[in-house]
Motif scaffolding. Structure first.
Motif, PDB file in Angstrom:
ATOM      1  N   PHE A  81       0.394  -1.442  -0.118  1.00  0.00           N
ATOM      2  CA  PHE A  81      -0.356  -0.048   0.038  1.00  0.00           C
ATOM      3  C   PHE A  81       0.930   1.591  -0.293  1.00  0.00           C
ATOM      4  O   PHE A  81       0.211   2.080  -0.480  1.00  0.00           O
ATOM      5  N   PHE A  82       2.266   1.080  -0.259  1.00  0.00           N
ATOM      6  CA  PHE A  82       2.961   2.090  -0.010  1.00  0.00           C
ATOM      7  C   PHE A  82       2.640   2.619  -1.673  1.00  0.00           C
ATOM      8  O   PHE A  82       3.076   2.589  -2.294  1.00  0.00           O
ATOM      9  N   ASN A  83       3.006   4.225  -1.396  1.00  0.00           N
ATOM     10  CA  ASN A  83       3.416   5.379  -2.063  1.00  0.00           C
ATOM     11  C   ASN A  83       4.415   6.410  -2.469  1.00  0.00           C
ATOM     12  O   ASN A  83       3.874   7.336  -1.597  1.00  0.00           O
ATOM     13  N   PRO A  84       5.184   6.277  -2.949  1.00  0.00           N
ATOM     14  CA  PRO A  84       5.109   5.390  -4.566  1.00  0.00           C
ATOM     15  C   PRO A  84       5.968   3.748  -4.026  1.00  0.00           C
ATOM     16  O   PRO A  84       6.002   3.867  -2.936  1.00  0.00           O
ATOM     17  N   PRO A  85       5.595   2.904  -5.085  1.00  0.00           N
ATOM     18  CA  PRO A  85       5.921   1.501  -4.381  1.00  0.00           C
ATOM     19  C   PRO A  85       7.998   1.488  -3.820  1.00  0.00           C
ATOM     20  O   PRO A  85       8.574   1.984  -3.646  1.00  0.00           O
ATOM     21  N   ALA A  86       7.330   0.559  -2.526  1.00  0.00           N
ATOM     22  CA  ALA A  86       8.574  -0.012  -2.263  1.00  0.00           C
ATOM     23  C   ALA A  86       8.628  -1.220  -2.813  1.00  0.00           C
ATOM     24  O   ALA A  86       8.733  -2.005  -3.148  1.00  0.00           O
ATOM     25  N   LYS A  87      10.049  -1.688  -2.669  1.00  0.00           N
ATOM     26  CA  LYS A  87      10.290  -2.598  -3.504  1.00  0.00           C
ATOM     27  C   LYS A  87      10.161  -4.412  -2.719  1.00  0.00           C
ATOM     28  O   LYS A  87      10.504  -3.621  -1.146  1.00  0.00           O
ATOM     29  N   GLY A  88      10.010  -5.311  -3.370  1.00  0.00           N
ATOM     30  CA  GLY A  88      10.012  -6.842  -1.974  1.00  0.00           C
ATOM     31  C   GLY A  88       8.554  -7.121  -2.275  1.00  0.00           C
ATOM     32  O   GLY A  88       7.904  -6.233  -2.855  1.00  0.00           O
ATOM     33  N   ASN A  89       8.198  -8.080  -1.773  1.00  0.00           N
ATOM     34  CA  ASN A  89       7.233  -8.623  -1.583  1.00  0.00           C
ATOM     35  C   ASN A  89       6.321  -7.901  -1.899  1.00  0.00           C
ATOM     36  O   ASN A  89       6.483  -7.021  -0.760  1.00  0.00           O
ATOM     37  N   GLN A  90       5.242  -7.741  -1.979  1.00  0.00           N
ATOM     38  CA  GLN A  90       3.341  -6.321  -2.140  1.00  0.00           C
ATOM     39  C   GLN A  90       2.775  -7.416  -1.184  1.00  0.00           C
ATOM     40  O   GLN A  90       1.517  -7.419  -1.515  1.00  0.00           O
ATOM     41  N   TRP A  91       3.800  -7.426   0.030  1.00  0.00           N
ATOM     42  CA  TRP A  91       2.715  -7.965   1.206  1.00  0.00           C
ATOM     43  C   TRP A  91       1.014  -7.199   0.980  1.00  0.00           C
ATOM     44  O   TRP A  91       1.298  -5.713   1.331  1.00  0.00           O
ATOM     45  N   THR A  92       0.471  -6.964   1.926  1.00  0.00           N
ATOM     46  CA  THR A  92      -1.018  -6.477   1.932  1.00  0.00           C
ATOM     47  C   THR A  92      -1.450  -6.650   3.528  1.00  0.00           C
ATOM     48  O   THR A  92      -0.803  -6.014   4.432  1.00  0.00           O
ATOM     49  N   TYR A  93      -2.531  -7.816   3.964  1.00  0.00           N
ATOM     50  CA  TYR A  93      -2.912  -7.818   5.650  1.00  0.00           C
ATOM     51  C   TYR A  93      -2.234  -8.938   6.039  1.00  0.00           C
ATOM     52  O   TYR A  93      -2.083  -8.966   7.382  1.00  0.00           O
ATOM     53  N   GLY A  94      -2.538  -9.788   5.293  1.00  0.00           N
ATOM     54  CA  GLY A  94      -1.996 -11.348   5.754  1.00  0.00           C
ATOM     55  C   GLY A  94      -0.555 -11.955   6.550  1.00  0.00           C
ATOM     56  O   GLY A  94      -0.805 -13.667   6.135  1.00  0.00           O
ATOM     57  N   ALA A  95       0.249 -10.895   6.064  1.00  0.00           N
ATOM     58  CA  ALA A  95       1.643 -11.948   6.948  1.00  0.00           C
ATOM     59  C   ALA A  95       1.964 -11.230   8.269  1.00  0.00           C
ATOM     60  O   ALA A  95       3.016 -11.337   9.159  1.00  0.00           O
ATOM     61  N   VAL A  96       0.713 -12.346   9.288  1.00  0.00           N
ATOM     62  CA  VAL A  96       0.125 -11.804  10.357  1.00  0.00           C
ATOM     63  C   VAL A  96      -0.284 -13.323  10.593  1.00  0.00           C
ATOM     64  O   VAL A  96      -1.093 -13.820  10.369  1.00  0.00           O
ATOM     65  N   ALA A  97       0.367 -13.941  11.882  1.00  0.00           N
ATOM     66  CA  ALA A  97      -0.885 -15.124  12.923  1.00  0.00           C
ATOM     67  C   ALA A  97      -0.108 -15.391  14.245  1.00  0.00           C
ATOM     68  O   ALA A  97       0.643 -14.180  14.635  1.00  0.00           O
ATOM     69  N   CYS A  98      -0.787 -15.764  14.590  1.00  0.00           N
ATOM     70  CA  CYS A  98      -0.448 -15.788  15.786  1.00  0.00           C
ATOM     71  C   CYS A  98      -1.147 -17.664  16.126  1.00  0.00           C
ATOM     72  O   CYS A  98      -2.568 -18.063  16.256  1.00  0.00           O
ATOM     73  N   SER A  99      -0.338 -18.514  16.024  1.00  0.00           N
ATOM     74  CA  SER A  99      -0.264 -20.420  16.620  1.00  0.00           C
ATOM     75  C   SER A  99       0.295 -20.290  17.384  1.00  0.00           C
ATOM     76  O   SER A  99       0.546 -19.703  18.660  1.00  0.00           O
ATOM     77  N   GLU A 100       0.316 -21.393  18.538  1.00  0.00           N
ATOM     78  CA  GLU A 100       0.117 -22.004  19.773  1.00  0.00           C
ATOM     79  C   GLU A 100       1.988 -22.005  19.453  1.00  0.00           C
ATOM     80  O   GLU A 100       1.442 -23.569  18.872  1.00  0.00           O
ATOM     81  N   TRP A 101       2.750 -21.862  20.251  1.00  0.00           N
ATOM     82  CA  TRP A 101       4.336 -22.944  19.675  1.00  0.00           C
ATOM     83  C   TRP A 101       4.734 -23.421  21.363  1.00  0.00           C
ATOM     84  O   TRP A 101       4.116 -23.143  22.495  1.00  0.00           O
ATOM     85  N   THR A 102       5.226 -25.168  20.902  1.00  0.00           N
ATOM     86  CA  THR A 102       5.419 -25.949  21.507  1.00  0.00           C
ATOM     87  C   THR A 102       7.121 -25.787  21.932  1.00  0.00           C
ATOM     88  O   THR A 102       7.812 -25.882  20.591  1.00  0.00           O
TER      89      THR A 102
END
Length: 430
Positions: free
Chosen positions: A165-186
Motif C-alpha cells: 500500500f506504499f506510494n511510491p511503491p517500495a521494492k519487495g514482496n507486496q504484502w497486503t494484510y496477511g503476513a501475520v498470525a498467532c499460532s500456539e508454539w511449543t
C-alpha cells in the motif's frame, strides 16, 4: 542473471530456459537435452515441489515442474495467496485469519532461501556458542529433557506486512494484510538455554543461523542471518520451538526447529535453526546491514533518497489491528452484523479497540479480550447496526498500553516497513 532473486521461476524459464536451468539447478544440456541434477540443484528443486523426485534424471533441460509454476508449492496450506515462488512467500487473506489461534494451514510463509530437503528431527541439533561460558550442542530430545517445555500463543508478523500500500511503491514482496498470525508454539525458552551455557558480560547481541540455502545455490552464502540484543533474548516469550499447534512444525514454517520471537519482525525468528552465536557487537549477517529491516531515523518525503547511515534497525512492531469478519466486499443481509478481529502491538498490550462505520466521524468501542498470554494478539468484537441499506466501510483502530494509536495513514519509508494504517473493509447492506 544478477537480478534473479527478484523474479519468480516462471519468468526466468520463459525468457531463457537453458540459462535459467543452469542458474537455478546447475544443469548443462547434453546431446539428448537432458541434464543431471547435482546434489545442490536436486535439493533445491525437491524443496520447491515439496518432496523427492524419483525420475529427476529424465527431466528435460529447461523443464519447469508443474508444482513450481502454481500454488502447489503451498502443500499443507489452505487459501493462502502466493506472492513469490522462489523463495516461497505467501500471505493469508484477512477473512481466513478469523480463528483466535491461527491454524497451521493458514499461517503465512516468509522464506528467504530454499528450505532443507532432508530433515531428520531425531538427528537435528542446535549449537549455542560465541561469548558463552560453555558452548553446547543440543538435540531436540535433549532440549525437551533438560529444559521446561512450554506452550504459548505468539504473534508473528513480517516487517513488510502492508508494503503493497506504499506510494511510491517500495521494492519487495507486496504484502497486503496477511503476513501475520498467532499460532500456539511449543518449545523451550531461549532464556533458559542461554542461562545454562552462561552469557559472558561481553555478549551484546545474538546471531542466528539456519539450514536453508541461498537462492544462488552457493553453499558459502547465507540467505538470512539476523539477531537481537541480549536484553531481548533474555525475555520469557522467546522460544526455541519444535511444535506448532500441537504437531510438528510445517516444513515451510521451519521444521524441525525454529525461533519464535513475538512482537519483533518475524525475520528475527530464524527457521530451520542450527546455531545461535552470542556476539560482542551488533550482528552483521545477511539482512542485518544496509537498509534491510531498517527504517529512516527521521521522517522523509515520499520517494526521498536516504543515506544508508541514516537507517536504524527495526525492533518492536507498531500497534495494529485486523478485521477478520465480515470479509471485504461482503453483503450484509438485514441491517445488523457482528464485526470482529484481532489487535496487537509489539511487546505491549492493547488497551482499546474502536470501529467506525461513518468514515471516522464517530467511533464505537469494541469488546476486547485480554491476551491468552504475553506475546499473543487480542481478540475483539462488536455488534453493529447500520441505519439503512447501502455501502458502508468499517474501520478499525487499536490503542496500545503506551497510548499509541493506529493512524489513518503513515509516513512513507523506502523499504515499505511497519505499515500499521487502519484496516478498512467495505460492506453492502441490504
Amino acid at each position: 542473471m544478477a537480478d534473479k532473486e527478484n523474479k519468480d521461476v516462471h519468468s526466468f524459464f520463459a525468457a531463457d530456459p537453458e540459462q535459467a536451468d543452469k542458474a537455478f539447478f546447475g544443469r548443462v544440456a547434453n546431446p539428448d537435452r537432458r541434464g543431471f541434477l547435482k546434489k545442490t540443484g536436486l535439493a533445491t528443486m525437491a524443496a520447491m515441489v515439496g518432496t523427492s523426485i524419483p525420475f529427476h534424471r529424465n527431466m528435460p533441460i529447461g523443464f519447469v515442474p508443474a508444482a513450481m509454476a502454481s500454488e502447489d508449492v503451498l502443500v499443507g496450506k489452505d487459501g493462502l495467496t502466493l506472492l513469490n515462488d522462489r523463495p516461497v512467500n505467501a500471505e493469508t487473506p484477512p477473512h481466513l485469519l478469523d480463528d483466535a489461534i491461527t491454524p497451521t494451514s493458514r499461517h503465512f510463509v516468509r522464506n528467504n532461501g530454499i528450505p532443507p530437503e532432508e530433515v531428520d528431527p531425531a538427528a537435528w541439533t542446535v549449537t549455542i556458542d560465541g561469548f558463552v561460558d560453555t558452548p553446547m550442542t543440543f538435540t531436540i530430545a535433549e532440549l525437551k529433557a533438560q529444559f521446561e517445555v512450554v506452550t504459548k500463543a505468539l504473534t508473528l508478523e513480517c516487517g513488510g506486512n502492508g508494503r503493497g500500500f506504499f506510494n511510491p511503491p517500495a521494492k519487495g514482496n507486496q504484502w497486503t494484510y496477511g503476513a501475520v498470525a498467532c499460532s500456539e508454539w511449543t518449545g523451550v525458552r531461549l532464556k533458559d538455554v542461554l542461562e545454562k551455557v552462561g552469557v559472558k558480560p561481553e555478549a551484546v547481541y545474538t546471531a542466528h543461523y539456519s539450514a536453508d540455502t541461498h537462492l544462488s545455490g552457493d553453499p558459502e552464502k547465507l540467505p538470512i542471518s539476523r539477531g537481537m540484543p541480549i536484553s531481548k533474548a533474555m525475555t520469557d516469550e522467546i522460544l526455541i520451538a519444535f511444535e506448532m499447534n500441537g504437531a510438528a512444525l510445517h516444513p515451510l514454517n521451519g521444521a524441525p526447529l525454529r525461533l519464535v520471537v513475538p512482537g519483533w519482525p518475524a525475520s528475527t525468528a530464524q527457521k530451520w535453526l542450527t546455531r545461535i552465536e552470542l556476539r560482542d557487537v551488533v550482528h552483521d549477517g545477511p539482512k542485518m546491514t544496509g537498509k534491510a529491516y531498517r527504517v529512516p531515523n527521521r521522517q522523509v518525503a515520499p520517494g526521498e533518497k536516504v543515506k544508508t547511515e541514516d537507517f536504524v534497525i527495526i525492533e518492536r512492531m507498531p500497534v495494529k489491528s485486523l478485521i477478520t469478519f465480515p470479509e471485504n466486499g461482503a453483503e450484509v443481509a438485514g441491517q445488523a452484523t457482528q464485526v470482529r478481529g484481532h489487535a496487537w502491538s509489539g511487546d505491549r498490550s492493547i488497551s482499546k479497540l474502536e470501529i467506525s462505520i461513518d468514515f471516522g466521524t464517530t467511533w464505537i468501542t469494541a469488546e476486547l479480550d485480554d491476551a491468552v498470554n504475553s506475546g499473543a494478539w487480542q481478540n475483539w468484537r462488536s455488534d453493529v447496526t447500520f441505519p439503512q441499506g447501502g455501502y458502508y466501510e468499517v474501520w478499525a483502530r487499536a490503542t496500545d498500553s503506551a497510548g499509541d494509536m493506529q493512524p489513518f495513514a503513515i509516513d512513507w519509508n523506502p523499504k515499505g516497513y511497519l505499515n500499521n494504517t487502519m484496516h478498512r473493509v467495505g460492506l453492502r447492506v441490504s
